[in-house]
Structure formats: structure tokens, C-alpha cells
Enzyme design. Structure first.
Site, PDB file in Angstrom:
ATOM      1  CG  ASN A   1      -2.963  -2.252   2.006  1.00  0.00           C
ATOM      2  OD1 ASN A   1      -2.564  -2.387   3.164  1.00  0.00           O
ATOM      3  ND2 ASN A   1      -3.300  -1.087   1.511  1.00  0.00           N
TER       4      ASN A   1
ATOM      5  CG  HIS B   1       0.310 -12.992  16.003  1.00  0.00           C
ATOM      6  ND1 HIS B   1       0.265 -13.765  17.137  1.00  0.00           N
ATOM      7  CD2 HIS B   1       1.507 -13.249  15.403  1.00  0.00           C
ATOM      8  CE1 HIS B   1       1.389 -14.462  17.223  1.00  0.00           C
ATOM      9  NE2 HIS B   1       2.157 -14.170  16.186  1.00  0.00           N
TER      10      HIS B   1
ATOM     11  CE1 TYR C   1       3.249  -5.027   1.843  1.00  0.00           C
ATOM     12  CE2 TYR C   1       5.440  -5.236   2.826  1.00  0.00           C
ATOM     13  CZ  TYR C   1       4.266  -4.517   2.641  1.00  0.00           C
ATOM     14  OH  TYR C   1       4.102  -3.319   3.260  1.00  0.00           O
TER      15      TYR C   1
ATOM     16  CE  LYS D   1     -15.528   7.759  14.279  1.00  0.00           C
ATOM     17  NZ  LYS D   1     -15.890   7.792  15.695  1.00  0.00           N
TER      18      LYS D   1
ATOM     19  CE  LYS E   1       8.714   3.181   6.838  1.00  0.00           C
ATOM     20  NZ  LYS E   1       8.215   2.576   5.604  1.00  0.00           N
TER      21      LYS E   1
ATOM     22  NE  ARG F   1     -14.140   3.203  14.177  1.00  0.00           N
ATOM     23  CZ  ARG F   1     -13.419   3.878  13.276  1.00  0.00           C
ATOM     24  NH1 ARG F   1     -13.994   4.685  12.406  1.00  0.00           N
ATOM     25  NH2 ARG F   1     -12.108   3.725  13.212  1.00  0.00           N
TER      26      ARG F   1
ATOM     27  CD  GLU G   1      -5.837   0.061   4.505  1.00  0.00           C
ATOM     28  OE1 GLU G   1      -4.972   0.037   5.388  1.00  0.00           O
ATOM     29  OE2 GLU G   1      -6.164   1.109   3.961  1.00  0.00           O
TER      30      GLU G   1
ATOM     31  CG  PHE H   1     -10.362  10.624  13.263  1.00  0.00           C
ATOM     32  CD1 PHE H   1     -10.987  10.378  14.474  1.00  0.00           C
ATOM     33  CD2 PHE H   1     -10.426   9.641  12.276  1.00  0.00           C
ATOM     34  CE1 PHE H   1     -11.660   9.194  14.713  1.00  0.00           C
ATOM     35  CE2 PHE H   1     -11.101   8.444  12.498  1.00  0.00           C
ATOM     36  CZ  PHE H   1     -11.715   8.220  13.721  1.00  0.00           C
TER      37      PHE H   1
ATOM     38  N   GLY I   1       0.843  -1.189   0.000  1.00  0.00           N
ATOM     39  CA  GLY I   1       0.000   0.000   0.000  1.00  0.00           C
ATOM     40  C   GLY I   1       0.881   1.242   0.000  1.00  0.00           C
TER      41      GLY I   1
HETATM   42  P1  ADP Z   1       1.320  -1.092   3.323  1.00  0.00           P
HETATM   43  O1  ADP Z   1       0.838   0.279   3.049  1.00  0.00           O
HETATM   44  O2  ADP Z   1       2.314  -1.588   2.318  1.00  0.00           O
HETATM   45  O3  ADP Z   1       0.156  -2.038   3.507  1.00  0.00           O
HETATM   46  P2  ADP Z   1       1.672  -1.241   6.206  1.00  0.00           P
HETATM   47  O4  ADP Z   1       2.461  -0.303   7.050  1.00  0.00           O
HETATM   48  O5  ADP Z   1       0.187  -1.234   6.316  1.00  0.00           O
HETATM   49  O6  ADP Z   1       2.111  -1.014   4.708  1.00  0.00           O
HETATM   50  O7  ADP Z   1       2.257  -2.676   6.528  1.00  0.00           O
HETATM   51  C1  ADP Z   1       1.608  -3.786   6.056  1.00  0.00           C
HETATM   52  C2  ADP Z   1       2.468  -5.025   5.942  1.00  0.00           C
HETATM   53  O8  ADP Z   1       3.069  -5.367   7.196  1.00  0.00           O
HETATM   54  C3  ADP Z   1       1.580  -6.195   5.585  1.00  0.00           C
HETATM   55  O9  ADP Z   1       1.438  -6.335   4.175  1.00  0.00           O
HETATM   56  C4  ADP Z   1       2.314  -7.376   6.180  1.00  0.00           C
HETATM   57  O10 ADP Z   1       3.241  -7.910   5.254  1.00  0.00           O
HETATM   58  C5  ADP Z   1       3.074  -6.771   7.362  1.00  0.00           C
HETATM   59  N1  ADP Z   1       2.473  -7.035   8.698  1.00  0.00           N
HETATM   60  C6  ADP Z   1       3.216  -7.316   9.798  1.00  0.00           C
HETATM   61  N2  ADP Z   1       2.433  -7.502  10.871  1.00  0.00           N
HETATM   62  C7  ADP Z   1       1.150  -7.339  10.454  1.00  0.00           C
HETATM   63  C8  ADP Z   1      -0.115  -7.432  11.128  1.00  0.00           C
HETATM   64  N3  ADP Z   1      -0.194  -7.720  12.436  1.00  0.00           N
HETATM   65  N4  ADP Z   1      -1.237  -7.211  10.394  1.00  0.00           N
HETATM   66  C9  ADP Z   1      -1.155  -6.918   9.081  1.00  0.00           C
HETATM   67  N5  ADP Z   1       0.017  -6.814   8.395  1.00  0.00           N
HETATM   68  C10 ADP Z   1       1.175  -7.025   9.069  1.00  0.00           C
HETATM   69  N1  RBF Z   2      -8.930   5.715   8.133  1.00  0.00           N
HETATM   70  C1  RBF Z   2      -9.765   6.776   8.173  1.00  0.00           C
HETATM   71  O1  RBF Z   2      -9.590   7.721   7.427  1.00  0.00           O
HETATM   72  N2  RBF Z   2     -10.851   6.810   9.029  1.00  0.00           N
HETATM   73  C2  RBF Z   2     -11.116   5.790   9.879  1.00  0.00           C
HETATM   74  O2  RBF Z   2     -12.113   5.864  10.607  1.00  0.00           O
HETATM   75  C3  RBF Z   2     -10.229   4.677   9.895  1.00  0.00           C
HETATM   76  N3  RBF Z   2     -10.406   3.651  10.771  1.00  0.00           N
HETATM   77  C4  RBF Z   2      -9.544   2.593  10.764  1.00  0.00           C
HETATM   78  C5  RBF Z   2      -9.721   1.549  11.668  1.00  0.00           C
HETATM   79  C6  RBF Z   2      -8.863   0.463  11.675  1.00  0.00           C
HETATM   80  C7  RBF Z   2      -9.070  -0.649  12.671  1.00  0.00           C
HETATM   81  C8  RBF Z   2      -7.777   0.417  10.759  1.00  0.00           C
HETATM   82  C9  RBF Z   2      -6.840  -0.745  10.763  1.00  0.00           C
HETATM   83  C10 RBF Z   2      -7.597   1.438   9.872  1.00  0.00           C
HETATM   84  C11 RBF Z   2      -8.464   2.547   9.844  1.00  0.00           C
HETATM   85  N4  RBF Z   2      -8.302   3.587   8.958  1.00  0.00           N
HETATM   86  C12 RBF Z   2      -9.147   4.656   8.989  1.00  0.00           C
HETATM   87  C13 RBF Z   2      -7.433   3.393   7.790  1.00  0.00           C
HETATM   88  C14 RBF Z   2      -6.072   3.962   7.885  1.00  0.00           C
HETATM   89  O3  RBF Z   2      -6.154   5.295   7.449  1.00  0.00           O
HETATM   90  C15 RBF Z   2      -5.216   3.120   6.922  1.00  0.00           C
HETATM   91  O4  RBF Z   2      -5.095   1.820   7.428  1.00  0.00           O
HETATM   92  C16 RBF Z   2      -3.863   3.748   6.719  1.00  0.00           C
HETATM   93  O5  RBF Z   2      -4.004   4.901   5.956  1.00  0.00           O
HETATM   94  C17 RBF Z   2      -2.879   2.793   6.042  1.00  0.00           C
HETATM   95  O6  RBF Z   2      -3.350   2.342   4.811  1.00  0.00           O
HETATM   96 MG    MG Z   3      -1.446  -1.513   4.828  1.00  0.00          MG
END
Ligand code: ADP
Ligand code: RBF
Ligand code: MG
Length: 180
Positions: free
Chosen positions: A39, A106, A113, A129, A31, A126, A101, A131, A25
Site C-alpha cells: 500500500n 514475484h 514494510y 468492480k 490473508k 479495467r 496498492e 463481485f 493496510g
Molecule cells: P496490507 O493490508 O498491510 O497491505 P497485505 O496482505 O496486502 O497487507 O500485504 C502486503 C505486504 O506484504 C506488503 O506491504 C509487503 O511488505 C509484503 N509483500 C510480500 N510479497 C509481496 C508482493 N509480491 N507484492 C506486494 N507486497 C508483498
Molecule cells: N477490489 C475490488 O473491490 N474490486 C476489484 O475489482 C478489485 N480488483 C483488484 C485487482 C487487483 C489486481 C488487485 C491486486 C486488487 C484488486 N482489488 C479489487 C482490491 C482488493 O480488494 C484489495 O487489494 C484488498 O482489499 C486488500 O487491500
Molecule cells: Mg495491501
């Protein structure tokens, strides 16, 4: 002090079954928000995901090996984990494309990936939203994780951890091994 209220989950009946490879993603989940999300590309999910209303959902997830002999290996192919899934356009970041996503509840040592991910969505928590701050979004996500933890311990949602969705691939693999 947290101002987030816990959500009351609504049951999805029947549950939604999804499967895809894990794609890259924007790299924001871990981060920026301290919450990695695996994703799942819409193109692989098809109609089931397109019809899924945007929102935050609870369910179960399993990570399987990726395609091919030398493909990525699952860190835990036999475990079905709790997961909280964000579906929609992430209004805080104003995405142009819908994303699906799941955050798997865990701590993994490595990323996965390219692995195959199976997801079963059984409760809606829910709406998505916007924020006022990143901290408010992070706090909402942490509340969703707590709500999912409680929700999936309830008998009516716990049963889905053993759903056949999570058995099929493993059984096929057993079959393949016998033919070796
Ligand atoms: P991206 O924008 O590439 O999805 P993320 O910061 O969301 O980046 O990190 C997602 C990646 O981290 C996942 O594709 C997976 O490989 C790894 N990962 C490690 N721990 C977890 C977890 N607990 N849940 C989901 N993804 C995880
Ligand atoms: N993004 C939003 O803009 N609004 C939300 O209410 C929101 N809720 C989330 C709830 C959960 C449990 C998770 C895992 C993500 C949520 N996000 C939400 C998405 C978040 O912005 C997204 O995971 C990051 O931008 C990384 O792709
Ligand atoms: Mg992601």
C-alpha cells in the site's frame, strides 16, 4: 472453470510515475485474497495519484531501502518487477478512502514494510468492480495477473522497465559512496 475474460490494455501516455514508502493496510490482501499488495499512502503520492482514475493497471515496480542507516532494507534493490496495481475504493469491501496498492509479481520470502517503492503505471486494464463472492474477486485478480504478464512482454510496455525513474536513486547512492 474461469469465467473471467482477459482485458485489452489501454496505453497510458505518458506513463504515471509514483514513489512512496510501503505502509500497512487492513491486512486483507495476502490473508483473504492470497494476493499481497504494497500500500502506497495517498498523502505521499500527491496530485499524480489523486488524479488517477480508479481501476486496475499494469506497470513496473522497484523496491528500494527505507529511510535512514538502520532503515528497512530492500529484498532486491536492483530489480524492476512486473506489477499489477489496484487504485480506488475496493467496492467489494466498500473502503472510505482511495488506495493505491501494487501487487508485485514475484514471491518474496519476507515483507518489506517501510521500504521505498517506485512504481511506473503504463497500461490500464479495467474498471474496479463489485463481485457476488470473494471467489469471484480472487478469480478476477488472478486474471489481471495473467493479463499483466502478457501485456508487459509487449515491446511498447517492456521499454519502461528501463525507465530513468528506476535509475535515479541507485545513481545517487553510488555518488554518496564515492564521498565516503
Ligand atoms: P496490507 O493490508 O498491510 O497491505 P497485505 O496482505 O496486502 O497487507 O500485504 C502486503 C505486504 O506484504 C506488503 O506491504 C509487503 O511488505 C509484503 N509483500 C510480500 N510479497 C509481496 C508482493 N509480491 N507484492 C506486494 N507486497 C508483498
Ligand atoms: N477490489 C475490488 O473491490 N474490486 C476489484 O475489482 C478489485 N480488483 C483488484 C485487482 C487487483 C489486481 C488487485 C491486486 C486488487 C484488486 N482489488 C479489487 C482490491 C482488493 O480488494 C484489495 O487489494 C484488498 O482489499 C486488500 O487491500
Ligand atoms: Mg495491501
Amino acid at each position: 472453470m474461469s469465467e473471467e475474460k482477459s482485458s485489452i490494455p489501454t496505453m497510458m501516455s505518458p506513463p504515471i510515475l509514483l514513489a512512496s514508502t510501503v505502509a500497512k493496510g487492513f491486512g486483507r490482501g495476502a490473508k483473504l485474497l492470497g494476493c499481497p499488495t504494497a500500500n502506497m499512502p495517498l498523502a505521499e503520492l500527491g496530485a499524480a495519484a489523486e488524479n488517477l482514475e480508479a481501476g486496475i493497471y499494469s506497470g513496473w515496480a522497484q523496491i528500494l531501502d527505507g529511510e535512514g542507516e538502520d532503515g528497512p532494507k530492500s529484498p532486491a534493490p536492483n530489480t524492476v518487477f512486473k506489477a499489477v496495481t489496484s487504485i480506488g475504493w475496493n467496492p467489494y469491501f466498500d473502503n472510505k478512502e482511495k488506495t493505491v496498492e501494487p501487487h508485485i509479481m514475484h514471491e518474496f520470502k519476507e515483507d518489506f514494510y517501510g521500504c521505498k517503492l517506485k512504481l511506473l503505471v503504463c497500461a490500464r486494464l479495467r474498471d474496479e468492480k463489485n463481485f457476488d463472492s470473494m471467489d469471484a474477486l480472487i478469480e478476477a485478480i488472478q486474471q489481471d495477473i495473467r493479463d499483466t504478464d502478457v501485456c508487459l512482454d509487449k515491446e511498447q510496455y517492456k521499454v519502461f522497465q528501463n525507465h530513468e525513474h528506476f535509475r535515479m536513486n541507485l545513481e545517487v547512492k553510488e555518488g554518496e559512496r564515492e564521498d565516503d
